[in-house]
Motif scaffolding. Structure first.
Motif, mmCIF file in Angstrom:
data_model
loop_
_atom_site.group_PDB
_atom_site.id
_atom_site.type_symbol
_atom_site.label_atom_id
_atom_site.label_comp_id
_atom_site.label_asym_id
_atom_site.label_seq_id
_atom_site.Cartn_x
_atom_site.Cartn_y
_atom_site.Cartn_z
ATOM 1 N N ASN A 302 0.812 -1.218 0.000
ATOM 2 C CA ASN A 302 0.000 0.000 0.000
ATOM 3 C C ASN A 302 0.844 1.267 0.000
ATOM 4 O O ASN A 302 0.510 2.250 -0.675
ATOM 5 C CB ASN A 302 -0.943 0.001 1.198
ATOM 6 N N VAL A 303 1.932 1.267 0.752
ATOM 7 C CA VAL A 303 2.812 2.437 0.760
ATOM 8 C C VAL A 303 3.412 2.637 -0.632
ATOM 9 O O VAL A 303 3.571 3.777 -1.097
ATOM 10 C CB VAL A 303 3.902 2.294 1.821
ATOM 11 N N SER A 304 3.727 1.556 -1.314
ATOM 12 C CA SER A 304 4.258 1.659 -2.676
ATOM 13 C C SER A 304 3.246 2.341 -3.598
ATOM 14 O O SER A 304 3.623 3.132 -4.472
ATOM 15 C CB SER A 304 4.604 0.279 -3.239
ATOM 16 N N ALA A 305 1.949 2.039 -3.414
ATOM 17 C CA ALA A 305 0.922 2.684 -4.235
ATOM 18 C C ALA A 305 0.878 4.181 -3.975
ATOM 19 O O ALA A 305 0.701 4.980 -4.909
ATOM 20 C CB ALA A 305 -0.442 2.048 -3.958
ATOM 21 N N VAL A 306 1.045 4.583 -2.724
ATOM 22 C CA VAL A 306 1.124 6.020 -2.409
ATOM 23 C C VAL A 306 2.313 6.639 -3.138
ATOM 24 O O VAL A 306 2.214 7.722 -3.735
ATOM 25 C CB VAL A 306 1.248 6.253 -0.893
ATOM 26 N N GLU A 307 3.448 5.942 -3.119
ATOM 27 C CA GLU A 307 4.652 6.454 -3.778
ATOM 28 C C GLU A 307 4.431 6.594 -5.288
ATOM 29 O O GLU A 307 4.824 7.604 -5.889
ATOM 30 C CB GLU A 307 5.819 5.513 -3.504
ATOM 31 N N LEU A 308 3.799 5.603 -5.906
ATOM 32 C CA LEU A 308 3.573 5.630 -7.342
ATOM 33 C C LEU A 308 2.650 6.770 -7.758
ATOM 34 O O LEU A 308 2.937 7.522 -8.688
ATOM 35 C CB LEU A 308 2.990 4.287 -7.817
ATOM 36 N N VAL A 309 1.519 6.877 -7.062
ATOM 37 C CA VAL A 309 0.536 7.921 -7.407
ATOM 38 C C VAL A 309 1.117 9.297 -7.093
ATOM 39 O O VAL A 309 0.999 10.230 -7.891
ATOM 40 C CB VAL A 309 -0.786 7.672 -6.677
ATOM 41 N N GLY A 310 1.754 9.428 -5.949
ATOM 42 C CA GLY A 310 2.347 10.717 -5.584
ATOM 43 C C GLY A 310 3.413 11.164 -6.563
ATOM 44 O O GLY A 310 3.484 12.338 -6.932
ATOM 45 N N ALA A 311 4.244 10.231 -7.008
ATOM 46 C CA ALA A 311 5.299 10.577 -7.974
ATOM 47 C C ALA A 311 4.708 11.010 -9.307
ATOM 48 O O ALA A 311 5.196 11.939 -9.959
ATOM 49 C CB ALA A 311 6.225 9.381 -8.183
ATOM 50 N N ALA A 312 3.623 10.356 -9.743
ATOM 51 C CA ALA A 312 3.000 10.734 -11.009
ATOM 52 C C ALA A 312 2.394 12.119 -10.963
ATOM 53 O O ALA A 312 2.490 12.888 -11.918
ATOM 54 C CB ALA A 312 1.911 9.700 -11.370
ATOM 55 N N LEU A 313 1.800 12.458 -9.823
ATOM 56 C CA LEU A 313 1.155 13.769 -9.691
ATOM 57 C C LEU A 313 2.160 14.867 -9.382
ATOM 58 O O LEU A 313 1.840 16.029 -9.561
ATOM 59 C CB LEU A 313 0.087 13.718 -8.617
#
Length: 313
Positions: A302-313
């Protein structure tokens, strides 16, 4: 068009999978879990994880040597855990039967989904308890009154599971790492963008509503989920309504099960070819973020998903 596809670098602390054997607690423990009292006579030595999310939590705690089986793999195993995963017997492609589970002589069963304890899977938790096998269920999947997902709740679950195995220090280390990564991923300010969490399906799209992992990620990053007003955690949407809500970004779950609208590629292709969705702002501007489907269920991903979405935005 700009297309953001951010897949990998889902690395956990690799040292956790190769840690020294955990110290055993001195006495048996009784743990309240989803309305049941689980009696754990000794730190489990033959645990069965019923699906990948539970498996990766145990492996991240360095417990491969305490596992008698795993099942229901939905994504490639995290690279940092692959070697440890290879040492664990795979009991079934999906859920193993009760008989298959019992063949392993388990002393602990762990699942993050209620469906693992169905009669055609491991069987009811009460029945396992009658055989002296404690069956742990994630707090986010309790048979009645499951908790709303939160990162704090996830970290508490990891620490509780670690404690059951006498691996408290490993649990504390894993949680500290996850908390640090979460803080880093949310430290930058993001525009309050609207987002559609698109999980599966084309004729009927299944999307994320309130209460689940996507809702918690949205809150962490200051995003507005366009289905935050839904009455379910994973409601069935419709394309006309989605077009009206016109999300600025679309987070696309990449599922490996091979059904209609499961892979990220099939979803994005559909969005671009469907007349109703082709004119969405997110589609016209290629504002897609691809995340593994398993990262949208409670897990160490789940933390990885935060990292992925945050990096894209």
């Amino acid at each position: 068009m700009r297309f953001v596809s951010i897949f990998g670098v889902l690395l956990l602390a690799g040292c956790s999978a190769q840690a020294a054997p955990a110290a055993a607690p001195a006495a048996a423990s009784v743990i309240g879990n989803c309305g049941r009292q689980l009696s754990v006579a000794a730190p489990p030595a033959r645990a069965v994880a019923m699906e990948q999310n539970a498996t990766e939590i145990l492996l991240s705690l360095g417990l491969a040597d305490r596992m008698a089986g795993t099942s229901y793999q939905t994504d490639p195993v995290l690279p940092a855990l692959a070697a440890a995963y290879a040492r664990v017997p795979v009991l079934a492609k999906l859920y193993p039967s009760r008989e298959k589970v019992l063949e392993t002589r388990p002393d602990f069963v762990y699942s993050t989904f209620t469906s693992a304890y169905a009669p055609d899977a491991a069987g009811p938790r009460a029945g396992l308890a009658e055989l002296g096998i404690p069956a742990y269920l994630s707090r986010f999947a309790c048979e009645s009154s499951p908790e709303t997902f939160s990162f704090d709740g996830l970290f508490q679950e990891i620490q509780e599971v670690a404690s059951i195995f006498g691996a408290d220090s490993r649990g504390a280390s894993l949680v500290a790492d996850q908390k640090a990564r979460l803080a880093a991923a949310t430290s930058r300010a993001h525009d309050a963008a609207s987002v559609l969490w698109y999980y599966s399906g084309t004729s009927t799209p299944y999307v994320a509503g309130p209460g689940g992992v996507p809702a918690a990620i949205s809150a962490q990053l200051g995003l507005t989920n366009v289905y935050a007003d839904a009455g379910e955690t994973w409601p069935a949407g419709n394309w006309e309504q989605i077009a009206t809500r016109n999300p600025a970004w679309i987070v696309v779950a990449d599922l490996s099960r091979g059904g209609d609208g499961d892979s990220a590629q099939s979803k994005i292709g559909f969005l671009r070819s469907n007349p109703v969705t082709a004119h969405l702002d997110a589609v016209k501007n290629g504002r897609f973020v691809v995340v593994p489907g398993s990262s949208l269920d409670p897990s160490v991903r789940n933390v990885s998903a935060v990292e992925l979405v945050g990096a894209a935005l």
